[in-house]
Design a protein around this motif. Structure first.
Motif, PDB file in Angstrom:
ATOM      1  N   PHE A  27       0.826  -1.195   0.000  1.00  0.00           N
ATOM      2  CA  PHE A  27       0.000   0.000   0.000  1.00  0.00           C
ATOM      3  C   PHE A  27       0.868   1.256   0.000  1.00  0.00           C
ATOM      4  O   PHE A  27       0.661   2.177  -0.806  1.00  0.00           O
ATOM      5  CB  PHE A  27      -0.913  -0.007   1.224  1.00  0.00           C
ATOM      6  N   ILE A  28       1.854   1.300   0.883  1.00  0.00           N
ATOM      7  CA  ILE A  28       2.732   2.472   0.978  1.00  0.00           C
ATOM      8  C   ILE A  28       3.542   2.641  -0.308  1.00  0.00           C
ATOM      9  O   ILE A  28       3.720   3.749  -0.815  1.00  0.00           O
ATOM     10  CB  ILE A  28       3.659   2.359   2.204  1.00  0.00           C
TER      11      ILE A  28
ATOM     12  N   LEU B 298      -1.678  10.399   1.455  1.00  0.00           N
ATOM     13  CA  LEU B 298      -1.759   9.476   2.595  1.00  0.00           C
ATOM     14  C   LEU B 298      -0.389   9.098   3.146  1.00  0.00           C
ATOM     15  O   LEU B 298      -0.293   8.631   4.284  1.00  0.00           O
ATOM     16  CB  LEU B 298      -2.514   8.208   2.186  1.00  0.00           C
ATOM     17  N   VAL B 299       0.650   9.268   2.356  1.00  0.00           N
ATOM     18  CA  VAL B 299       1.988   8.873   2.817  1.00  0.00           C
ATOM     19  C   VAL B 299       2.949  10.058   2.846  1.00  0.00           C
ATOM     20  O   VAL B 299       4.169   9.877   2.846  1.00  0.00           O
ATOM     21  CB  VAL B 299       2.561   7.748   1.928  1.00  0.00           C
TER      22      VAL B 299
ATOM     23  N   TYR C 218       2.288  11.374  10.554  1.00  0.00           N
ATOM     24  CA  TYR C 218       1.008  11.185  11.245  1.00  0.00           C
ATOM     25  C   TYR C 218       0.071  10.309  10.418  1.00  0.00           C
ATOM     26  O   TYR C 218      -0.546   9.374  10.942  1.00  0.00           O
ATOM     27  CB  TYR C 218       0.376  12.552  11.514  1.00  0.00           C
ATOM     28  N   ARG C 219      -0.027  10.594   9.107  1.00  0.00           N
ATOM     29  CA  ARG C 219      -0.915   9.808   8.240  1.00  0.00           C
ATOM     30  C   ARG C 219      -0.416   8.372   8.113  1.00  0.00           C
ATOM     31  O   ARG C 219      -1.213   7.430   8.087  1.00  0.00           O
ATOM     32  CB  ARG C 219      -1.015  10.460   6.867  1.00  0.00           C
ATOM     33  N   VAL C 220       0.896   8.199   8.012  1.00  0.00           N
ATOM     34  CA  VAL C 220       1.452   6.848   7.909  1.00  0.00           C
ATOM     35  C   VAL C 220       1.134   6.035   9.159  1.00  0.00           C
ATOM     36  O   VAL C 220       0.798   4.846   9.075  1.00  0.00           O
ATOM     37  CB  VAL C 220       2.975   6.902   7.659  1.00  0.00           C
ATOM     38  N   VAL C 221       1.216   6.681  10.331  1.00  0.00           N
ATOM     39  CA  VAL C 221       0.884   5.998  11.588  1.00  0.00           C
ATOM     40  C   VAL C 221      -0.582   5.564  11.582  1.00  0.00           C
ATOM     41  O   VAL C 221      -0.908   4.432  11.965  1.00  0.00           O
ATOM     42  CB  VAL C 221       1.178   6.907  12.796  1.00  0.00           C
TER      43      VAL C 221
ATOM     44  N   PRO D 225      -4.455  -0.455  11.497  1.00  0.00           N
ATOM     45  CA  PRO D 225      -5.143  -1.738  11.270  1.00  0.00           C
ATOM     46  C   PRO D 225      -4.187  -2.930  11.244  1.00  0.00           C
ATOM     47  O   PRO D 225      -4.523  -4.006  11.757  1.00  0.00           O
ATOM     48  CB  PRO D 225      -5.813  -1.538   9.906  1.00  0.00           C
ATOM     49  N   THR D 226      -2.989  -2.730  10.678  1.00  0.00           N
ATOM     50  CA  THR D 226      -1.999  -3.810  10.675  1.00  0.00           C
ATOM     51  C   THR D 226      -1.548  -4.124  12.093  1.00  0.00           C
ATOM     52  O   THR D 226      -1.370  -5.299  12.458  1.00  0.00           O
ATOM     53  CB  THR D 226      -0.787  -3.420   9.813  1.00  0.00           C
TER      54      THR D 226
END
Length: 380
Positions: A88-89, A99-100, A104-107, A112-113
């Protein structure tokens, strides 16, 4: 016999994935993308390894066999979710997604993982994702579907995002990359579905095929890319022209611009070849900024020569495009002036093949350069 065949499949997939991870560190795009692709390969190989341990230990008697069963399942559940997160990243990074772009957004994307990992390693007590029965056999837990839902949501979201992006962008090269990202996950999703429904090692095969296809396509992009400017190279340009002119209808309203930098030899002689390379990079950046939004196919033809193919435009649009290119170059922060001589030709009116189109644009370029020479402008 069936178990032995599964082990052979696992080993083959692991070897291929590790090989791709090692090779990718020397090739694929930027260093960040290289690292993510390599991490994806190693993580997927590790997931397959622990899935293989589970295959060997499932139903085994004794404390050691049961312990191996518990550990291999907890780790493989976690690694699969982590692999999907990495993909995804990687995919969102390739697409320039917001989103990346911040920690903060990456965290938030990672949470969910993290939930799956916690559920996997606490399943020994909770039986949430799985448990091992009294005969030492793996059984799915009451919350088993959380893991595939979380994992596949990453993959499906970024695939749909890439598909939508591929329909929005005008740049043909960017469109091809987004389409690759959009359809990358199909083999893994199909294989994973077979594994869930029929308990066969389809997921590892799907992952291997997906990674292999992506690697091959990325290598094709590299082979077709000029290493200095990042533009398409001459081979990619000629291949594209052959494909375009294989259908006469597609070639309608096509203009070919052929250009080279005025006084480029003087830049090399006065400032050195390193600065000459920088000048070519400045030109390529301007061509991307000016021509890509309208869907132009841009290539470095050789030396300081560039070509741009524009579809569905009028001659007035082409004249404005030529002016925009030189206007942007005049704003470049260089110790010398940059300007392009540009010749163009349109398909039709006696021009019936891409070779004739190329010759016509080239002839127009040299007519313009000859006129500049006669007026005292240095074009060499």
């Amino acid at each position: 016999m069936v178990k032995a065949l599964k082990i052979e499949i696992f080993l083959l997939c692991m070897i291929v994935l590790i090989g791709l991870a090692v090779r990718s560190r020397r090739s694929l795009f930027s260093s960040t993308q290289q690292l993510l692709f390599s991490m994806l390969g190693y993580t997927s190989a590790a997931y397959i390894f622990f899935d293989m341990i589970w295959t060997l230990s499932d139903g085994a008697d004794g404390t050691l066999g049961i312990a191996a069963n518990w550990i291999s399942n907890a780790v493989s559940f976690s690694l699969f979710a982590i692999a999907c997160l990495i993909w995804f990243i990687y995919s969102e990074t390739m697409q320039g997604s917001h989103l990346v772009t911040s920690r903060y957004r990456v965290v938030l994307v990672t949470l969910p993982t993290a939930l799956v990992v916690v559920l996997a390693f606490t399943s020994y007590w909770t039986h949430a994702l799985f448990y091992i029965d009294s005969q030492g056999v793996y059984r799915r837990g009451f919350a088993y579907m959380i893991q595939p839902i979380v994992s596949y949501c990453y993959v499906i979201h970024t695939s749909l995002h890439a598909f939508v992006q591929s329909r929005r962008v005008e740049s043909l090269q960017t469109k091809a990359i987004y389409r690759t990202l959009a359809f990358f996950a199909i083999p893994a999703l199909v294989g994973g579905t077979f594994q869930i429904v029929y308990s066969v090692p389809g997921l590892c095969v799907g992952i291997m095929i997906s990674m292999l296809l992506l690697y091959i396509i990325c290598q094709e992009q590299l082979i077709s890319t000029d290493p200095l400017t990042g533009l398409n190279n001459r081979n990619r340009f000629e291949t594209y022209m052959l494909a375009l002119f294989s259908n006469v209808d597609q070639a309608e309203d096509v203009y070919l611009l052929m250009m080279d930098a005025d006084g480029f030899k003087q830049i090399n002689d006065q400032y050195g070849h390193v600065e000459g390379d920088h000048a070519l990079q400045v030109v390529s950046a301007v061509l991307k900024d000016v021509c890509s939004p309208s869907g132009g196919f841009i290539a470095r033809y050789g030396g300081d020569e560039f070509v741009v193919l524009q579809k569905g435009v009028t001659e007035h649009d082409i004249i404005r495009l030529c002016s925009a290119i030189n206007n942007e170059l005049s704003r470049a922060e260089t110790p010398y002036s940059l300007r392009m001589s540009i010749g163009y030709a349109r398909y039709g009116d006696g021009i019936n093949t891409w070779q004739e189109l190329l010759r016509a644009a080239d002839a127009e370029l040299y007519r313009i350069k000859d006129a500049k020479k006669k007026s005292g402008i240095k074009v060499r």
